[in-house]
Design an enzyme around this catalytic site. Structure first.
Site, PDB file in Angstrom:
ATOM      1  N   LEU A  95      13.264  -2.758   9.696  1.00  0.00           N
ATOM      2  CA  LEU A  95      11.908  -3.281   9.451  1.00  0.00           C
ATOM      3  C   LEU A  95      11.677  -3.587   7.978  1.00  0.00           C
ATOM      4  CD1 LEU A  95       8.746  -3.242  10.682  1.00  0.00           C
ATOM      5  CD2 LEU A  95       8.663  -1.161   9.321  1.00  0.00           C
TER       6      LEU A  95
ATOM      7  N   TRP B 196       7.722 -10.529  -2.531  1.00  0.00           N
ATOM      8  CA  TRP B 196       8.373 -11.116  -1.359  1.00  0.00           C
ATOM      9  C   TRP B 196       9.139 -12.375  -1.738  1.00  0.00           C
ATOM     10  CZ3 TRP B 196       7.051 -16.114  -0.306  1.00  0.00           C
ATOM     11  CH2 TRP B 196       5.830 -16.577  -0.786  1.00  0.00           C
TER      12      TRP B 196
ATOM     13  N   THR C 127       6.427  -3.594  -2.916  1.00  0.00           N
ATOM     14  CA  THR C 127       5.129  -3.490  -3.592  1.00  0.00           C
ATOM     15  C   THR C 127       5.283  -3.993  -5.015  1.00  0.00           C
ATOM     16  OG1 THR C 127       3.360  -2.002  -4.344  1.00  0.00           O
ATOM     17  CG2 THR C 127       5.558  -1.051  -4.234  1.00  0.00           C
TER      18      THR C 127
ATOM     19  N   CYS D 241     -18.467  -5.123  -0.424  1.00  0.00           N
ATOM     20  CA  CYS D 241     -17.525  -5.644   0.575  1.00  0.00           C
ATOM     21  C   CYS D 241     -18.019  -5.326   1.984  1.00  0.00           C
ATOM     22  CB  CYS D 241     -16.134  -5.066   0.353  1.00  0.00           C
ATOM     23  SG  CYS D 241     -15.362  -5.677  -1.151  1.00  0.00           S
TER      24      CYS D 241
ATOM     25  N   SER E 238      -6.449  -0.509   3.889  1.00  0.00           N
ATOM     26  CA  SER E 238      -6.721  -1.720   4.667  1.00  0.00           C
ATOM     27  C   SER E 238      -7.538  -1.275   5.877  1.00  0.00           C
ATOM     28  CB  SER E 238      -5.411  -2.380   5.101  1.00  0.00           C
ATOM     29  OG  SER E 238      -4.567  -1.436   5.723  1.00  0.00           O
TER      30      SER E 238
ATOM     31  N   GLN F  61       2.457   2.925  -6.774  1.00  0.00           N
ATOM     32  CA  GLN F  61       2.785   3.009  -5.350  1.00  0.00           C
ATOM     33  C   GLN F  61       4.292   3.199  -5.166  1.00  0.00           C
ATOM     34  OE1 GLN F  61       1.120  -0.644  -3.770  1.00  0.00           O
ATOM     35  NE2 GLN F  61      -0.880   0.305  -3.450  1.00  0.00           N
TER      36      GLN F  61
ATOM     37  N   ASP G 124       8.346  -4.075   5.387  1.00  0.00           N
ATOM     38  CA  ASP G 124       6.889  -3.975   5.199  1.00  0.00           C
ATOM     39  C   ASP G 124       6.555  -4.665   3.872  1.00  0.00           C
ATOM     40  OD1 ASP G 124       4.239  -3.334   4.903  1.00  0.00           O
ATOM     41  OD2 ASP G 124       4.497  -1.158   5.078  1.00  0.00           O
TER      42      ASP G 124
ATOM     43  N   GLY H 191       2.835   3.621   1.469  1.00  0.00           N
ATOM     44  CA  GLY H 191       3.899   3.971   2.411  1.00  0.00           C
ATOM     45  C   GLY H 191       3.451   4.547   3.737  1.00  0.00           C
TER      46      GLY H 191
END
Ligand SMILES: C[S@@+](CC[C@H](N)C(=O)[O-])C[C@H]1O[C@@H](n2cnc3c(N)ncnc32)[C@H](O)[C@@H]1O
Length: 300
Positions: free
Chosen positions: A76, A127, A103, A273, A34, A108, A78, A84
């Protein structure tokens, strides 16, 4: 692993499970996939040192936005933890005592599990399906929101999908908690129907959907106030430029891993991109949110 909205799990695997060794050739050592934070990093600094520094600045920024200061020892989540890097940074700085990463990529998941980070659990889970036993103190999500709406949805349907994400975050967090979000968004174009968008959707990143700023604002409003908003297309164009240079230098190893066709596809994707950000068609947003104690009743 089930997803009812957003990028289908098979499309996530198509992209992210191409091979950890391939991504390691051109990402930095934190394996951050990212945009980095390039504030104060000189343009003539070699990418071998500049990219990891800029990525670490990004990791620190998100943890700060989520209220996880060094030594804070928080709990937390993520969402979309990638390989990671943020979890490792958070543990190393004792910013978290416990952390969970989500994920949809098996490769990953295997990588983060193998890191053996103390207090960290990584789950192969969307999620939408995440039901923690106890509230979190902080949530971060970097570069995953682009997978949270399904391709082909209308604007109200997209906003509803994003709103469902914010509703989940509100439910996961303790009162007064903070949260961070980083996402690419359309800016100077109305949508992704041009040749670059079509190539990326067909050949590299199937099922990814970009939001617009007003969609995020409408979606989050019932559950979170916006404390910080930073926009920087340049942070992504510089990151993509660094990734391109590294992939080119690792050409022989990349070809051995993904073939000449795979190498060319990724070269074209990274360059396309980069141009998209340089010409202002897309931008990058970073948000710091504060959880509202009581959700507001607002129309979509
Ligand atoms: C571009 S990567 C970013 C990874 C990492 N945050 C980083 O900055 O390097 C997107 C991540 O989002 C995850 N993802 C996509 N859809 C998801 C979903 N519905 N639930 C959880 N994670 C998801 C992918 O598996 C991947 O780990």
């Amino acid at each position: 692993m089930t997803t009812t909205t957003g990028t289908p799990a098979a499309d996530i695997e198509f992209h992210y499970d191409l091979g950890n060794d391939f991504y390691a050739l051109w990402l930095d050592e934190t394996l951050s996939y990212s945009a980095a934070v390039w504030d104060g990093i000189a343009r003539d600094e070699p990418d071998t040192t500049a990219l990891p520094r800029a990525q670490r600045a990004k990791l620190a920024l998100h943890l700060d936005l989520a209220g996880a200061a060094p030594g804070a020892g928080l709990r937390l989540l993520d969402v979309g933890c990638g390989w990671g890097g943020l979890l490792a940074h958070a543990v190393a700085g004792r910013r978290v005592a416990e952390a969970t990463g989500l994920t949809l990529s098996r490769a990953q998941h295997a990588h983060v599990t193998g890191l053996g980070l103390p207090g960290v659990e990584v789950r192969l889970e969307s999620w939408e399906a995440h039901r923690p036993e106890r509230p979190y103190d902080a949530v971060v999500s970097v570069g995953a929101f682009e997978h949270f709406a399904t391709a082909g949805l209308s604007r109200p349907e997209r906003v509803a999908a994003y709103r469902a994400y914010f509703e989940h975050c509100h439910g996961w967090l303790r009162p007064g908690a903070r949260m961070s979000l980083q996402t690419i968004a359309y800016d100077g174009v109305a949508g992704g129907d041009g040749p670059v968008g079509s190539f990326v959707a067909a050949d590299v990143f199937p099922g990814a959907v970009l939001p617009r700023l007003d969609e995020i604002a409408t979606a989050c409003d019932p559950y979170f106030s916006v404390a910080v908003l930073r926009a920087s297309a340049e942070d992504y164009s510089r990151t993509l430029g660094a990734w391109s240079a590294r992939l080119l230098r690792a050409r022989a190893e990349a070809q051995a891993l993904v073939g000449e066709d795979g190498f060319r596809r990724y070269r074209r994707y990274l360059r396309a991109c980069e141009v998209t950000f340089l010409r202002g068609a897309a931008t990058l947003y970073r948000f710091g949110f504060v959880r509202r104690d009581e959700p507001l009743r607002l129309p979509v």
